[in-house]
Design a protein around this motif. Structure first.
Motif, PDB file in Angstrom:
ATOM      1  N   CYS A   1       0.843  -1.196   0.000  1.00  0.00           N
ATOM      2  CA  CYS A   1       0.000   0.000   0.000  1.00  0.00           C
ATOM      3  C   CYS A   1       0.882   1.252   0.000  1.00  0.00           C
ATOM      4  O   CYS A   1       1.666   1.454   0.930  1.00  0.00           O
ATOM      5  CB  CYS A   1      -0.903  -0.041   1.232  1.00  0.00           C
ATOM      6  N   PRO A   2       0.779   2.084  -1.039  1.00  0.00           N
ATOM      7  CA  PRO A   2       1.649   3.262  -1.163  1.00  0.00           C
ATOM      8  C   PRO A   2       1.591   4.181   0.052  1.00  0.00           C
ATOM      9  O   PRO A   2       2.598   4.770   0.451  1.00  0.00           O
ATOM     10  CB  PRO A   2       1.122   3.969  -2.414  1.00  0.00           C
ATOM     11  N   GLU A   3       0.403   4.293   0.647  1.00  0.00           N
ATOM     12  CA  GLU A   3       0.296   5.177   1.801  1.00  0.00           C
ATOM     13  C   GLU A   3       1.126   4.649   2.973  1.00  0.00           C
ATOM     14  O   GLU A   3       1.755   5.421   3.699  1.00  0.00           O
ATOM     15  CB  GLU A   3      -1.175   5.299   2.199  1.00  0.00           C
ATOM     16  N   ASN A   4       1.121   3.337   3.159  1.00  0.00           N
ATOM     17  CA  ASN A   4       1.951   2.758   4.214  1.00  0.00           C
ATOM     18  C   ASN A   4       3.432   2.899   3.888  1.00  0.00           C
ATOM     19  O   ASN A   4       4.259   3.048   4.789  1.00  0.00           O
ATOM     20  CB  ASN A   4       1.590   1.284   4.436  1.00  0.00           C
ATOM     21  N   VAL A   5       3.764   2.845   2.603  1.00  0.00           N
ATOM     22  CA  VAL A   5       5.157   3.061   2.192  1.00  0.00           C
ATOM     23  C   VAL A   5       5.591   4.462   2.629  1.00  0.00           C
ATOM     24  O   VAL A   5       6.687   4.660   3.142  1.00  0.00           O
ATOM     25  CB  VAL A   5       5.317   2.895   0.666  1.00  0.00           C
ATOM     26  N   SER A   6       4.687   5.432   2.452  1.00  0.00           N
ATOM     27  CA  SER A   6       5.041   6.823   2.761  1.00  0.00           C
ATOM     28  C   SER A   6       5.312   7.029   4.252  1.00  0.00           C
ATOM     29  O   SER A   6       5.967   7.977   4.647  1.00  0.00           O
ATOM     30  CB  SER A   6       3.933   7.764   2.281  1.00  0.00           C
ATOM     31  N   ARG A   7       4.818   6.119   5.092  1.00  0.00           N
ATOM     32  CA  ARG A   7       5.014   6.265   6.538  1.00  0.00           C
ATOM     33  C   ARG A   7       6.337   5.667   7.015  1.00  0.00           C
ATOM     34  O   ARG A   7       6.729   5.878   8.152  1.00  0.00           O
ATOM     35  CB  ARG A   7       3.865   5.596   7.299  1.00  0.00           C
ATOM     36  N   THR A   8       7.005   4.906   6.167  1.00  0.00           N
ATOM     37  CA  THR A   8       8.296   4.337   6.584  1.00  0.00           C
ATOM     38  C   THR A   8       9.330   5.456   6.587  1.00  0.00           C
ATOM     39  O   THR A   8       9.321   6.320   5.714  1.00  0.00           O
ATOM     40  CB  THR A   8       8.787   3.240   5.622  1.00  0.00           C
ATOM     41  N   ASN A   9      10.190   5.421   7.580  1.00  0.00           N
ATOM     42  CA  ASN A   9      11.215   6.455   7.632  1.00  0.00           C
ATOM     43  C   ASN A   9      12.333   6.028   8.568  1.00  0.00           C
ATOM     44  O   ASN A   9      12.325   6.330   9.749  1.00  0.00           O
ATOM     45  CB  ASN A   9      10.581   7.774   8.106  1.00  0.00           C
ATOM     46  N   THR A  10      13.300   5.305   8.007  1.00  0.00           N
ATOM     47  CA  THR A  10      14.462   4.906   8.809  1.00  0.00           C
ATOM     48  C   THR A  10      15.659   5.783   8.461  1.00  0.00           C
ATOM     49  O   THR A  10      16.661   5.755   9.161  1.00  0.00           O
ATOM     50  CB  THR A  10      14.846   3.425   8.535  1.00  0.00           C
ATOM     51  N   GLY A  11      15.546   6.499   7.359  1.00  0.00           N
ATOM     52  CA  GLY A  11      16.677   7.302   6.899  1.00  0.00           C
ATOM     53  C   GLY A  11      17.710   6.488   6.125  1.00  0.00           C
ATOM     54  O   GLY A  11      18.686   7.022   5.623  1.00  0.00           O
ATOM     55  N   LYS A  12      17.487   5.179   6.034  1.00  0.00           N
ATOM     56  CA  LYS A  12      18.481   4.323   5.349  1.00  0.00           C
ATOM     57  C   LYS A  12      17.884   3.561   4.165  1.00  0.00           C
ATOM     58  O   LYS A  12      18.481   2.616   3.661  1.00  0.00           O
ATOM     59  CB  LYS A  12      19.059   3.313   6.356  1.00  0.00           C
ATOM     60  N   GLU A  13      16.687   3.990   3.724  1.00  0.00           N
ATOM     61  CA  GLU A  13      16.040   3.259   2.650  1.00  0.00           C
ATOM     62  C   GLU A  13      16.721   3.553   1.305  1.00  0.00           C
ATOM     63  O   GLU A  13      17.022   4.708   1.008  1.00  0.00           O
ATOM     64  CB  GLU A  13      14.563   3.663   2.516  1.00  0.00           C
ATOM     65  N   SER A  14      16.946   2.502   0.514  1.00  0.00           N
ATOM     66  CA  SER A  14      17.515   2.719  -0.822  1.00  0.00           C
ATOM     67  C   SER A  14      16.558   2.302  -1.927  1.00  0.00           C
ATOM     68  O   SER A  14      16.776   2.643  -3.087  1.00  0.00           O
ATOM     69  CB  SER A  14      18.836   1.959  -0.975  1.00  0.00           C
ATOM     70  N   ALA A  15      15.503   1.546  -1.583  1.00  0.00           N
ATOM     71  CA  ALA A  15      14.630   1.055  -2.649  1.00  0.00           C
ATOM     72  C   ALA A  15      13.280   0.596  -2.127  1.00  0.00           C
ATOM     73  O   ALA A  15      13.103   0.375  -0.922  1.00  0.00           O
ATOM     74  CB  ALA A  15      15.305  -0.115  -3.372  1.00  0.00           C
ATOM     75  N   ILE A  16      12.351   0.464  -3.075  1.00  0.00           N
ATOM     76  CA  ILE A  16      11.069  -0.189  -2.824  1.00  0.00           C
ATOM     77  C   ILE A  16      11.074  -1.494  -3.613  1.00  0.00           C
ATOM     78  O   ILE A  16      11.393  -1.486  -4.807  1.00  0.00           O
ATOM     79  CB  ILE A  16       9.884   0.688  -3.299  1.00  0.00           C
ATOM     80  N   LEU A  17      10.746  -2.592  -2.945  1.00  0.00           N
ATOM     81  CA  LEU A  17      10.615  -3.890  -3.622  1.00  0.00           C
ATOM     82  C   LEU A  17       9.163  -4.349  -3.454  1.00  0.00           C
ATOM     83  O   LEU A  17       8.747  -4.713  -2.354  1.00  0.00           O
ATOM     84  CB  LEU A  17      11.570  -4.917  -2.995  1.00  0.00           C
ATOM     85  N   ALA A  18       8.393  -4.298  -4.548  1.00  0.00           N
ATOM     86  CA  ALA A  18       6.966  -4.624  -4.472  1.00  0.00           C
ATOM     87  C   ALA A  18       6.651  -5.829  -5.352  1.00  0.00           C
ATOM     88  O   ALA A  18       7.239  -5.982  -6.422  1.00  0.00           O
ATOM     89  CB  ALA A  18       6.141  -3.421  -4.918  1.00  0.00           C
ATOM     90  N   THR A  19       5.739  -6.657  -4.877  1.00  0.00           N
ATOM     91  CA  THR A  19       5.287  -7.816  -5.663  1.00  0.00           C
ATOM     92  C   THR A  19       3.906  -7.520  -6.240  1.00  0.00           C
ATOM     93  O   THR A  19       3.022  -7.054  -5.511  1.00  0.00           O
ATOM     94  CB  THR A  19       5.200  -9.063  -4.763  1.00  0.00           C
ATOM     95  N   HIS A  20       3.728  -7.768  -7.529  1.00  0.00           N
ATOM     96  CA  HIS A  20       2.373  -7.738  -8.112  1.00  0.00           C
ATOM     97  C   HIS A  20       1.762  -9.104  -7.786  1.00  0.00           C
ATOM     98  O   HIS A  20       1.823 -10.045  -8.579  1.00  0.00           O
ATOM     99  CB  HIS A  20       2.422  -7.571  -9.634  1.00  0.00           C
ATOM    100  N   VAL A  21       1.168  -9.188  -6.613  1.00  0.00           N
ATOM    101  CA  VAL A  21       0.881 -10.529  -6.097  1.00  0.00           C
ATOM    102  C   VAL A  21      -0.279 -11.188  -6.853  1.00  0.00           C
ATOM    103  O   VAL A  21      -1.258 -10.537  -7.193  1.00  0.00           O
ATOM    104  CB  VAL A  21       0.658 -10.489  -4.566  1.00  0.00           C
ATOM    105  N   PHE A  22      -0.116 -12.455  -7.191  1.00  0.00           N
ATOM    106  CA  PHE A  22      -1.060 -13.236  -8.004  1.00  0.00           C
ATOM    107  C   PHE A  22      -1.282 -12.589  -9.371  1.00  0.00           C
ATOM    108  O   PHE A  22      -2.323 -12.805 -10.005  1.00  0.00           O
ATOM    109  CB  PHE A  22      -2.398 -13.424  -7.284  1.00  0.00           C
ATOM    110  N   GLY A  23      -0.315 -11.782  -9.816  1.00  0.00           N
ATOM    111  CA  GLY A  23      -0.426 -11.161 -11.142  1.00  0.00           C
ATOM    112  C   GLY A  23      -1.270  -9.904 -11.174  1.00  0.00           C
ATOM    113  O   GLY A  23      -1.486  -9.326 -12.241  1.00  0.00           O
ATOM    114  N   VAL A  24      -1.747  -9.464  -9.998  1.00  0.00           N
ATOM    115  CA  VAL A  24      -2.540  -8.224  -9.941  1.00  0.00           C
ATOM    116  C   VAL A  24      -1.592  -7.032  -9.757  1.00  0.00           C
ATOM    117  O   VAL A  24      -0.744  -7.036  -8.862  1.00  0.00           O
ATOM    118  CB  VAL A  24      -3.577  -8.284  -8.796  1.00  0.00           C
ATOM    119  N   ALA A  25      -1.758  -6.033 -10.611  1.00  0.00           N
ATOM    120  CA  ALA A  25      -0.829  -4.905 -10.618  1.00  0.00           C
ATOM    121  C   ALA A  25      -0.885  -4.106  -9.326  1.00  0.00           C
ATOM    122  O   ALA A  25      -1.962  -3.837  -8.796  1.00  0.00           O
ATOM    123  CB  ALA A  25      -1.140  -3.991 -11.797  1.00  0.00           C
ATOM    124  N   CYS A  26       0.287  -3.705  -8.836  1.00  0.00           N
ATOM    125  CA  CYS A  26       0.380  -2.739  -7.735  1.00  0.00           C
ATOM    126  C   CYS A  26      -0.133  -1.392  -8.232  1.00  0.00           C
ATOM    127  O   CYS A  26      -0.296  -1.171  -9.428  1.00  0.00           O
ATOM    128  CB  CYS A  26       1.844  -2.534  -7.342  1.00  0.00           C
TER     129      CYS A  26
END
Ligand SMILES: *Cc1c(COP(=O)(O)O)cnc(C)c1O
Length: 363
Positions: free
Chosen positions: A108-133
């Protein structure tokens, strides 16, 4: 016995004729002629550029991390196959989970926006069961925070997003061609790069980093596809339209029959479905387990894809609790779907699901 999937085996004579060619040439691996032919045909069929064939989907992920020079923390989904997370940890990267969307089961993009460790280099997302993110929203996040984006598109053969192959999104997308997947090469996978300038480096990196007879350019691994695997891929690709059609028919049947009994994964309006899986969601864990037992008694073996939720893995440090992912994991199941699944078996499956649900209501 009916399992969640069954490996598609193409015409044996055709496969043998490729094997004969391999024997004649004596060239069995290391960028052979069949690997090159399959690369071209897949780029053509999928309408993508910069596709590099590799030994499996997990090594595709690992090579992608190296090529994009990821470090530190990677924001990722807790609802996927274990390899999505384990590949990060085995490469010294730290998974930071963001919870999934309750409808699409995707990051969920909104939950992604709440992460904040200061050390993030990437987002790794799965289109799970073939359904697009929600690709647009994830990309906006990534651009704003200067993060790389990798899509684990293991389930996405033939899926399009906004009319383009879904594999062409992100800095890199990876796909698995394991025997259990919709399109397969026995073991195998591919890396699809959105940056032309990274293709050469990727090809070195899947072959120990070697860039000449006595020269090693950078740190690589062994992730090469061999000729026997490429031959399987060429044969399966010949039959791909039939495979997709049969899956569609089974999915339509399940959908019509079970619509009043279970919930389904929400689809993306910008994308088509390849029916690589047929997940069904029950009201709670107990009902899910009752149905599973009922099907098992009939020698039918769906899978609890994907359980456990990846934030519960023993090598994930504590404190990450993804409640939506844990909830979905506890009550979802993937029903058998594959070409050749007989109609009477499909009927048996839906009838048994219904029977278990009705019985459960009476209890
Ligand atoms: C199958 C799968 C993988 C791993 O692919 P292999 O080819 O088996 O290594 C990775 N991620 C997801 C989501 C998968 O389903």
């Amino acid at each position: 016995m009916i399992n969640v999937t069954k490996t598609y085996l193409p015409n044996k004579k055709k496969y043998k004729s490729y094997v004969d060619k391999i024997y004649e040439s004596g060239w069995v691996t290391n960028d052979g002629f069949l690997v090159r032919e399959l690369t071209e045909r897949l780029e053509d069929y999928l309408n993508v550029r910069n596709l590099v064939l590799v030994s499996n989907g997990t090594s595709a992920l690992e090579v992608a991390y190296r090529v994009l020079e990821l470090e530190g923390d990677v924001i990722t989904t807790p609802f996927s196959f274990v390899a999505t997370t384990s590949s990060l940890v085995s490469n010294g990267l730290n998974p930071i989970f963001a919870d999934i969307d309750i409808s699409s089961f995707n990051l969920c993009p909104e939950n992604v926006s709440r992460t904040n460790t200061g050390k993030e280099s990437a987002i790794l997302a799965t289109h799970v069961f073939g359904v697009a993110c929600d690709i647009d929203a994830l990309q906006r996040q990534a651009s704003k925070r200067r993060l790389k984006v990798i899509y684990d598109a293991a389930h996405c053969f033939g899926v399009k997003y906004r009319g383009k192959s879904i594999l062409s999104y992100g800095d890199v997308s990876v796909i698995s061609f394991h025997a259990t997947k919709l399109f397969h090469t026995i073991e195998g996978g591919a890396i699809i790069l959105n940056h032309d300038n990274l293709v050469e480096e990727t090809k070195f990196k899947i072959n120990f980093g070697i860039d000449g007879v006595d020269s090693v350019k950078s740190l690589g691994i062994n992730a090469k596809m061999n000729e026997f695997e490429a031959a399987m891929g060429l044969c399966v690709l010949d039959d791909i339209e039939l495979i997709l059609e049969e899956r569609q028919e089974i999915a339509d049947f399940y959908f019509t029959e079970l619509n009043d009994y279970v919930s389904f994964q929400g689809k993306s309006p910008l994308s088509n479905s390849n029916n690589s899986y047929f997940p069904v969601l029950f009201e709670n864990k107990k009902i899910c387990e009752t149905v599973l037992c009922g099907l098992n008694r009939e020698d039918i073996f769906p899978r609890r894809y994907f359980a456990p939720s990846l934030d519960t893995l023993p090598y994930i440090s504590g404190g990450q609790f993804m409640s939506v992912s844990r909830d979905i994991s506890s009550r979802v199941m993937a029903l058998p779907i594959y070409p050749g699944l007989a109609k009477e078996d499909q009927i048996r499956i839906v009838n048994q699901v219904k029977k278990c649900l009705v019985k459960n209501e009476k209890n």
